[in-house]
Motif scaffolding. Structure first.
Motif, short mmCIF file in Angstrom:
data_model
loop_
_atom_site.label_atom_id
_atom_site.label_comp_id
_atom_site.label_asym_id
_atom_site.label_seq_id
_atom_site.Cartn_x
_atom_site.Cartn_y
_atom_site.Cartn_z
N GLN A 422 -2.24 -4.26 -11.75
CA GLN A 422 -1.30 -5.36 -11.57
C GLN A 422 0.36 -4.71 -11.81
OE1 GLN A 422 -2.15 -8.24 -14.64
NE2 GLN A 422 -4.04 -8.31 -14.15
N PHE A 423 0.32 -3.66 -12.29
CA PHE A 423 1.64 -2.90 -12.60
C PHE A 423 1.52 -1.63 -12.12
CE2 PHE A 423 0.79 -6.46 -15.56
CZ PHE A 423 2.27 -7.12 -15.58
N LEU A 424 2.54 -1.27 -10.99
CA LEU A 424 2.53 0.05 -10.63
C LEU A 424 3.93 0.52 -10.50
CD1 LEU A 424 1.30 2.60 -9.00
CD2 LEU A 424 1.40 1.16 -6.86
N TYR A 425 4.26 1.80 -11.27
CA TYR A 425 5.48 2.55 -11.35
C TYR A 425 5.28 3.58 -10.64
CZ TYR A 425 5.81 -1.12 -15.06
OH TYR A 425 5.80 -2.08 -15.89
N LEU A 426 6.23 3.83 -9.59
CA LEU A 426 6.43 5.03 -8.56
C LEU A 426 7.63 5.54 -8.53
CD1 LEU A 426 3.61 3.81 -6.13
CD2 LEU A 426 3.52 5.67 -7.39
N SER A 427 8.63 5.25 -9.47
CA SER A 427 9.90 5.68 -9.28
C SER A 427 10.01 7.20 -9.43
CB SER A 427 11.00 5.03 -10.19
OG SER A 427 10.48 5.50 -11.55
N GLU A 428 10.90 7.89 -8.86
CA GLU A 428 11.27 9.34 -9.06
C GLU A 428 9.94 10.18 -8.48
OE1 GLU A 428 13.85 10.55 -12.54
OE2 GLU A 428 13.66 8.73 -12.85
N ASN A 429 9.36 9.89 -7.21
CA ASN A 429 8.45 10.55 -6.69
C ASN A 429 8.80 11.42 -5.36
OD1 ASN A 429 5.35 10.77 -7.77
ND2 ASN A 429 6.26 8.94 -8.62
N ASN A 430 10.27 11.52 -5.19
CA ASN A 430 10.58 12.06 -3.92
C ASN A 430 9.88 11.37 -2.51
OD1 ASN A 430 12.40 13.39 -2.44
ND2 ASN A 430 11.10 15.07 -2.56
N LEU A 431 9.28 10.24 -2.78
CA LEU A 431 8.54 9.32 -1.84
C LEU A 431 9.63 9.34 -0.31
CD1 LEU A 431 6.91 6.44 -3.66
CD2 LEU A 431 5.81 8.68 -2.92
N LYS A 432 9.13 9.82 0.79
CA LYS A 432 10.04 9.68 1.84
C LYS A 432 9.31 8.41 2.92
CE LYS A 432 12.38 13.13 0.82
NZ LYS A 432 13.72 12.78 0.74
N GLU A 433 8.03 7.97 2.75
CA GLU A 433 7.50 7.01 3.57
C GLU A 433 6.53 6.01 2.66
OE1 GLU A 433 4.66 6.58 7.48
OE2 GLU A 433 4.85 8.47 6.48
N LEU A 434 6.77 4.78 2.97
CA LEU A 434 5.77 3.49 2.24
C LEU A 434 5.18 3.13 3.51
CD1 LEU A 434 5.02 2.50 -0.29
CD2 LEU A 434 6.73 0.53 0.17
N PRO A 435 3.73 3.57 3.82
CA PRO A 435 3.04 3.16 4.96
C PRO A 435 2.91 1.63 5.02
CG PRO A 435 1.96 4.49 3.57
CD PRO A 435 3.14 4.42 2.99
N ALA A 436 2.54 1.03 6.21
CA ALA A 436 1.84 -0.23 6.36
C ALA A 436 0.72 -0.39 5.46
CB ALA A 436 1.64 -0.45 7.59
N TYR A 437 0.57 -1.55 5.04
CA TYR A 437 -0.61 -2.05 4.16
C TYR A 437 -0.94 -1.01 2.89
CZ TYR A 437 -1.18 -4.82 8.40
OH TYR A 437 -0.87 -5.53 9.51
N ALA A 438 0.08 -0.57 2.47
CA ALA A 438 -0.10 0.61 1.37
C ALA A 438 -0.81 -0.11 0.14
CB ALA A 438 1.10 1.22 0.79
N PHE A 439 -0.58 -1.33 -0.08
CA PHE A 439 -1.31 -1.82 -1.46
C PHE A 439 -2.27 -3.13 -1.02
CE2 PHE A 439 3.16 -0.70 -2.05
CZ PHE A 439 2.88 0.40 -2.80
N GLY A 440 -2.78 -2.78 0.18
CA GLY A 440 -3.88 -3.90 0.76
C GLY A 440 -4.93 -4.05 -0.48
N ASP A 441 -5.35 -5.20 -0.71
CA ASP A 441 -6.38 -5.68 -1.69
C ASP A 441 -6.35 -5.03 -3.06
OD1 ASP A 441 -7.99 -6.93 0.39
OD2 ASP A 441 -8.70 -5.06 1.12
N THR A 442 -4.85 -4.86 -3.36
CA THR A 442 -4.74 -4.43 -4.97
C THR A 442 -3.41 -5.76 -5.16
OG1 THR A 442 -4.65 -2.08 -4.36
CG2 THR A 442 -3.44 -2.90 -6.17
#
Length: 641
Positions: A422-442
């Motif tokens: 329910q709670f996802l923290y991804l700050s400061e990961n140097n992420l460059k891309e958030l792809p399609a359907y990254a959190f499907g069924d979550t």
């Protein structure tokens, strides 16, 4: 009945009080002497509160005749003066709870208060100047169950000082200067607090004695080796945080002690050899803020009931949980701020884990399905790592050429198909891309993607979160545009888009549920259309540090000024530009007349330009006509000749 007479500048209790008083509060007054007269002969009192006065004298046997008196609070007075006079206060009668905190008492002074207190159960001596606990200090109060000596300067505890108290179950020795506890044998004790001392050693008596200890706090000391605890114990809560633990071994050899420049005394130092310790009752273990580099899984072999494990701020490089020791009752695991590069969870382990803290590590390449193996996970803290997010499986109709790869195998981690997260923290990961359907069924409720500069968000990255996402943070991503359709997120209430480079906002329809929106520090000029559609649901709006245009946002600014439902906490610093190259104006001072007058001037200017242009056209046409007429006359005269 409870009578409150606190903070009234009284030197004695009022004499006209009701006869059946149960509690009398005389705190924060100016009592100096405590006698039958100053208490106005109120002998029926059960609870007497006299803290924060100036009491220096207590009449001998004053409390002996107060048969109902159970609780006495004498903290924050000047009872050291009474102790210096070596006058006993006599019998405490029926008193069960006595607070002598912050009275300037030092070693030897407490005898005058405790010598005849056989009914005393709870004693507080916090905040005094006691340096030594002698073996006879509690001889007159053998019924004690709870003793608190927090915040003294205790350096020494004589043998037998507490052994004489057969009913003692709670002992607080925190914030003192105790350096060593050896052969601890208070087997009846249930709660022991030794935090904030100078402990280098803690060991219990090496025996098969059953200890009843439930809570042991050894935090904020100088312990290097894991303490030697009872072989047979019932410890539920163990805190060894903020020490100098280098490993979980509980022994040191003669050679190690010599290398550390220590004198080795067998009866006061750790014994050679490993003592088998069982923690079958342990539910809470805190090892955070130490220097631990690794923990063998066998360390947890007896911790079948463990629910909370905290190991943050150590030097752990890898952590694994396998089927041999599954830790299936663990609910909270904190491995934050270590040096983790490797993380492995086997099948059918950590079945109860709900909250996992992994922020501040070096995680980059882990098994893509690591978090799918956690069947109860709700909170996942992954800030400050180096993770890459896998692209989840697309729908059949949208998958090119029938390609159904569930994740990119090149060093990414999957966050799809985690039905409990329910709670996802991804700050400061140097992420460059958030792809399609990254959190499907979550079914995420909160998603924090902030502080990932350059993050490219696929228009369908949040697909699948339409009926779950409530809180979304895209703060500090240096984004210049956002193509994601946030209006599709029907439950979305809290959105943070601050500190980006946005010049436009995504569109929302009037059914939006957004209640809080942060737009600070962007490049927004016009908010008119976008935010007027949110007027029904919006409650809090942050919009400072944007180059807003005053006259392009008139309706919106008017809405903000008149609204009683939308709060703008930073309104004092929100400005807009009225005329080009002019000083910014606070939005609370913008009026329609300012823009109407600007419009009138514009109309006048336009009319003047049109008039001048028309006049010039007429003059030009006149000159052209005259030129044509002159040519015709010249041509006519030549023909007639």
């Amino acid at each position: 009945m409870d009578v409150l007479c606190d903070n009234l500048n009284l030197q004695s209790a009022p004499g006209n009080l009701p006869p059946a008083i149960q509690k009398l509060d005389l705190s924060r007054n100016v009592f100096r002497n405590l006698t039958r007269e100053t208490l106005a002969f109120h002998v029926t009192i059960r609870h007497l509160n006299l803290h924060s006065n100036k009491i220096q004298f207590i009449e001998h046997d004053l409390f002996k005749d107060m048969a109902n008196l159970k609780i006495v609070d004498l903290s924050r007075n000047a009872l050291d003066v009474l102790a210096l006079s070596k006058m006993s206060i006599g019998h405490l009668g029926a008193v069960e709870s006595l607070d002598l905190s912050s009275n300037g008492l030092y070693t030897g002074m407490t005898d005058f208060f405790l010598s005849n207190s056989m009914s005393l159960v709870n004693l507080s001596l916090n905040g005094n100047s006691i340096t030594k606990i002698t073996n006879n200090v509690f001889c007159g109060s053998l019924a004690l169950r709870k003793v608190s000596l927090h915040n003294n300067v205790i350096l020494e505890i004589e043998d037998g000082a507490f052994e004489a108290l057969p009913f003692l179950t709670e002992l607080d020795l925190s914030k003192n200067s105790i350096a060593c506890i050896t052969d601890f044998n208070l087997s009846q004790l249930k709660v022991l607090n030794l935090s904030k001392n100078s402990l280098e050693t803690f060991q219990t008596l090496d025996s098969n004695l059953d200890y009843e200890l439930l809570q042991l706090d050894l935090s904020q000391n100088k312990i290097i080796y894991f303490p030697l605890l009872p072989r047979r114990n019932n410890i539920v809560h163990l805190d060894i945080s903020r020490n100098q633990l280098r490993s979980i071994n509980n022994t040191r050899t003669l050679e190690e002690s010599a290398n550390n420049g220590e004198l080795f005394f067998p009866h006061t130092q750790f014994r050679v050899g490993v003592r088998h310790q069982c923690f079958s009752s342990l539910k809470y273990l805190d090892l955070s803020y130490n220097q631990i580099k690794s923990i063998p899984q066998s360390f947890f072999s007896s911790m079948v009931l463990l629910e909370v494990l905290k190991m943050s701020n150590n030097c752990i490089g890898s952590f694994f949980v396998e089927q041999e020791i599954p830790l299936n009752n663990l609910k909270v695991l904190d491995l934050s701020y270590n040096s983790l590069r490797s993380l492995t969870f086997g099948e059918n382990v950590l079945l109860s884990l709900e909250e996992l803290f992994l922020q501040g590590n070096l995680l980059a390449v882990i098994d893509p399905q690591t978090f799918q193996r956690l069947p109860s996970i709700k909170y996942l803290h992954l800030q400050q790592n180096h993770l890459k997010i896998c692209a989840a499986q697309q729908k059949q109709a949208e998958s090119p050429a029938g390609n159904h790869e569930r994740w990119d195998p090149h060093g990414c981690v999957s966050f799809s198909a985690i039905p409990t997260l329910q709670f996802l923290y991804l700050s400061e990961n140097n992420l460059k891309e958030l792809p399609a359907y990254a959190f499907g069924d979550t079914p995420l409720e909160l998603l924090d993607l902030s502080s990932n500069p350059g993050l490219e968000v696929d228009p369908k990255a949040l697909s699948g979160l339409e009926d779950s996402l409530v809180n979304l943070s895209l703060r500090e991503n240096n984004a210049s545009r956002l193509d994601t359709d946030l209006s599709a997120l029907r439950r979305l209430k809290f959105v943070d888009l601050s500190t980006n480079r946005l010049s436009t906002l995504p569109l929302w329809h009037k059914e939006s549920s957004i209640e809080s929106l942060n737009l600070q520090n962007n490049n927004l000029v016009t908010l008119e259309y976008t935010l007027l559609t949110l007027e029904r649901s919006l409650k809090t709006l942050y919009m400072g540090s944007n180059p807003l245009s005053c006259c392009s946002n008139l309706r919106f600014l008017h809405m903000v000024q008149r609204s009683t439902t939308v709060a703008v906490p930073d309104i004092a610093s929100v400005t807009c530009v009225h005329v080009q190259d002019s000083e910014p104006v606070n939005i609370e001072k913008v009026t329609q007349e300012m823009c109407h007058s600007l419009d009138d001037r514009s109309v006048t200017m336009i009319a003047m330009v049109v008039s001048v242009t028309a006049l010039l056209v007429i003059v030009a046409l006149g000159l052209l006509a005259r030129s044509c007429y002159a040519r015709r006359r010249k041509h006519g005269s030549t023909f007639s000749g």
